[in-house]
Structure formats: structure tokens, C-alpha cells
Design an enzyme around this catalytic site. Structure first.
Site, PDB file in Angstrom:
ATOM      1  N   ASP A 246       0.789  -1.244   0.000  1.00  0.00           N
ATOM      2  CA  ASP A 246       0.000   0.000   0.000  1.00  0.00           C
ATOM      3  C   ASP A 246       0.822   1.296   0.000  1.00  0.00           C
ATOM      4  OD1 ASP A 246      -1.895  -1.943   0.273  1.00  0.00           O
ATOM      5  OD2 ASP A 246      -2.762  -1.198   2.123  1.00  0.00           O
TER       6      ASP A 246
ATOM      7  N   LYS B  40      -6.706  -4.888  -3.056  1.00  0.00           N
ATOM      8  CA  LYS B  40      -7.353  -5.505  -1.895  1.00  0.00           C
ATOM      9  C   LYS B  40      -8.384  -4.561  -1.285  1.00  0.00           C
ATOM     10  CE  LYS B  40      -3.557  -4.210   1.259  1.00  0.00           C
ATOM     11  NZ  LYS B  40      -4.275  -3.455   2.262  1.00  0.00           N
TER      12      LYS B  40
ATOM     13  N   CYS C 235      -2.056  -2.309   7.850  1.00  0.00           N
ATOM     14  CA  CYS C 235      -2.020  -3.241   6.722  1.00  0.00           C
ATOM     15  C   CYS C 235      -0.802  -4.157   6.730  1.00  0.00           C
ATOM     16  CB  CYS C 235      -2.152  -2.476   5.417  1.00  0.00           C
ATOM     17  SG  CYS C 235      -3.794  -1.739   5.262  1.00  0.00           S
TER      18      CYS C 235
HETATM   19  N1  TIU Z   1      -2.570   0.412   4.306  1.00  0.00           N
HETATM   20  C1  TIU Z   1      -3.048   0.646   5.516  1.00  0.00           C
HETATM   21  O1  TIU Z   1      -2.369   0.504   6.520  1.00  0.00           O
HETATM   22  N2  TIU Z   1      -4.340   1.140   5.593  1.00  0.00           N
HETATM   23  C2  TIU Z   1      -4.799   1.930   6.584  1.00  0.00           C
HETATM   24  O2  TIU Z   1      -5.969   2.214   6.657  1.00  0.00           O
HETATM   25  N3  TIU Z   1      -3.857   2.438   7.443  1.00  0.00           N
HETATM   26  C3  TIU Z   1      -4.032   3.425   8.341  1.00  0.00           C
HETATM   27  O3  TIU Z   1      -3.180   3.596   9.187  1.00  0.00           O
HETATM   28  N4  TIU Z   1      -5.120   4.207   8.286  1.00  0.00           N
END
Ligand code: TIU
Length: 238
Positions: A24, A129, A162
Site C-alpha cells: 500500500d 485488496k 495493513c
Molecule cells: N494500508 C493501511 O495501513 N491502511 C490503513 O488504513 N492504514 C491506516 O493507518 N489508516
């Protein structure tokens, strides 16, 4: 086989059966105006991860190690987004709303894209995802199994959301996960620190924790120059 220096101890991996998984590293999390910022976070805290991630990405490409990119996001009609997720938090802009980077966390929008320095090359699988974990409602497990992968080197954001969810999912599916600590980041420095400790505690309860320098060194490469996270670094194409 090579051995990576890590906590709680050295971990042997077969590079031909290992994948670099970059979680991500999207504009929506790393740049102002995206999902992370809409939740009230200081997104500049994540910028320092781009340099070390880029170093491991360069290594993987050079050594023909499988590279997997993931992106969190949803269909434009939001049919794959649970109501509980859409309604969560007191966000100034919620998932699907139009912000400076396009519609927040929607596939195909500018904010959903991976930051330029880490952009996938053709042939590198990109896992879209809908959840926090990269195994939930995706074909990641099938892709890894079909390539004979047994160990994952994990980078990305955010450490305790994530990255943690994905590493826990991977551990339960039998993968050895080595988390590159300096390649991961959180909006909350204390969550990052404790998040890493949680992985390697109890004899490595669901993984190992290393860093880009030690991983590069295991492959006989010098450490990458240290990067100091400024927003200008984000815009660089490396
Ligand atoms: N990629 C991921 O960690 N998604 C989140 O929503 N992270 C946050 O810390 N908000």
C-alpha cells in the site's frame, strides 16, 4: 540459501522461493489530500520509508526476486466496501468522496496509485485488496503458491494496520515473513516501534524483523544511503 540478520534471530531464506511484498505505498496514504490525511494523520511521517523501499525494490529487480505490490481500494460503485468501513471515523472526507487526489481510496483514481518512486513494472503482480490484509478477498495466496514462494520480505504502510494484518495472515498460511522495519512506517511512531516488537517477540511469534541494510548485506550489497523524509523526496522518481 542466504541468511538474513533479524530479530529474534538469523533467518535463512532461499531467494528463488522468496518474494518482496510492498504494501500500500499509495499516494492516498503518503501524500497530503488522500485517505491518510482525511483521517487527521500527519502523512509526512511515512516519507522516510520510500528510500529504503526503493533500495529493496532495486535489489529484487536486479536479482529477479518476485515483487508483489498491493493497493488498498474499492470499486467505484463501492459495492465491495462494507458499510462499517465507509461509516468509520470522523473523516473530513470519506472513502469515495472527491478530494485533491481524486475519489478517496477508489481504484483508478490518482490517490489510489503507487508513489512514483516505487511504481510497479510490467510483470510485477499488483494485488488490489478491499481490506487491510493482502490475503483477504484477493488471489495473493494462489500467486505465491504457484511461484513456489515460502518466505516474504515485507515493506510498506502502515506498520500496525495493513503490514501487521498481512503478516499475520501470511504467517497463518505458512509463509516466513521478514519485516524490513525501516521500509515500514506509521502515522504514530510509538505504534511503529511497538508493532515491530510485537512481530518478533516470543521467539518470533508471527515473524522476524530486520531492516534494509541487513537485507542488502545478506545479498552482498552495501546499505542504501539514508534518506530523510521530506515531501520533495516523495515526488522524486528516484
Ligand atoms: N494500508 C493501511 O495501513 N491502511 C490503513 O488504513 N492504514 C491506516 O493507518 N489508516
Amino acid at each position: 540459501m542466504i541468511t538474513i540478520d533479524a530479530a529474534p534471530g538469523p533467518v535463512p531464506i532461499d531467494p528463488d522461493r522468496s518474494a518482496l511484498v510492498i504494501i500500500d505505498m499509495q499516494r492516498d496514504f503518503l501524500e497530503p489530500g488522500g485517505f491518510g490525511a482525511s483521517l487527521g494523520n500527519d502523512v509526512t511521517r511515512l516519507a522516510r520509508t520510500i528510500g529504503p523501499c526503493s533500495a529493496l525494490l532495486g535489489l529484487a529487480r536486479e536479482r529477479a526476486i518476485t515483487v508483489i505490490h498491493t493497493r488498498e481500494g474499492h470499486r467505484a460503485d463501492l459495492t465491495d466496501a462494507p458499510r462499517s468501513k465507509l461509516e468509520r471515523g470522523a473523516a473530513s472526507l470519506r472513502i469515495g468522496d472527491v478530494g485533491p487526489l481524486g475519489r478517496i481510496l477508489i481504484r483508478g483514481e490518482p490517490g489510489h496509485d503507487i508513489v512514483p518512486a516505487l511504481h510497479p513494472l510490467p510483470g510485477e503482480p499488483v494485488i488490489d485488496k478491499p481490506g487491510k490484509g493482502a490475503f483477504y478477498a484477493t488471489d495473493l495466496h494462489a500467486i505465491l503458491r504457484n511461484r513456489g514462494i515460502e518466505a516474504l520480505i515485507v515493506c510498506g504502510v502502515t506498520t500496525e494496520v495493513c503490514v501487521h494484518t498481512t503478516v499475520r495472515e501470511a504467517n497463518d498460511r505458512g509463509y516466513r515473513c521478514i519485516v524490513a522495519g525501516d521500509c515500514c512506517g506509521s502515522y504514530f511512531p510509538e505504534f511503529h516501534e511497538v508493532g515491530l516488537r510485537m512481530i518478533s517477540a516470543q521467539g518470533g511469534i508471527f515473524g522476524w524483523v530486520s531492516d534494509s541494510a541487513r537485507i542488502l548485506s545478506a545479498f552482498g550489497r552495501p546499505a542504501a544511503p539514508r534518506s530523510f523524509g521530506s515531501h520533495t523526496r516523495l515526488r522524486s522518481t528516484n
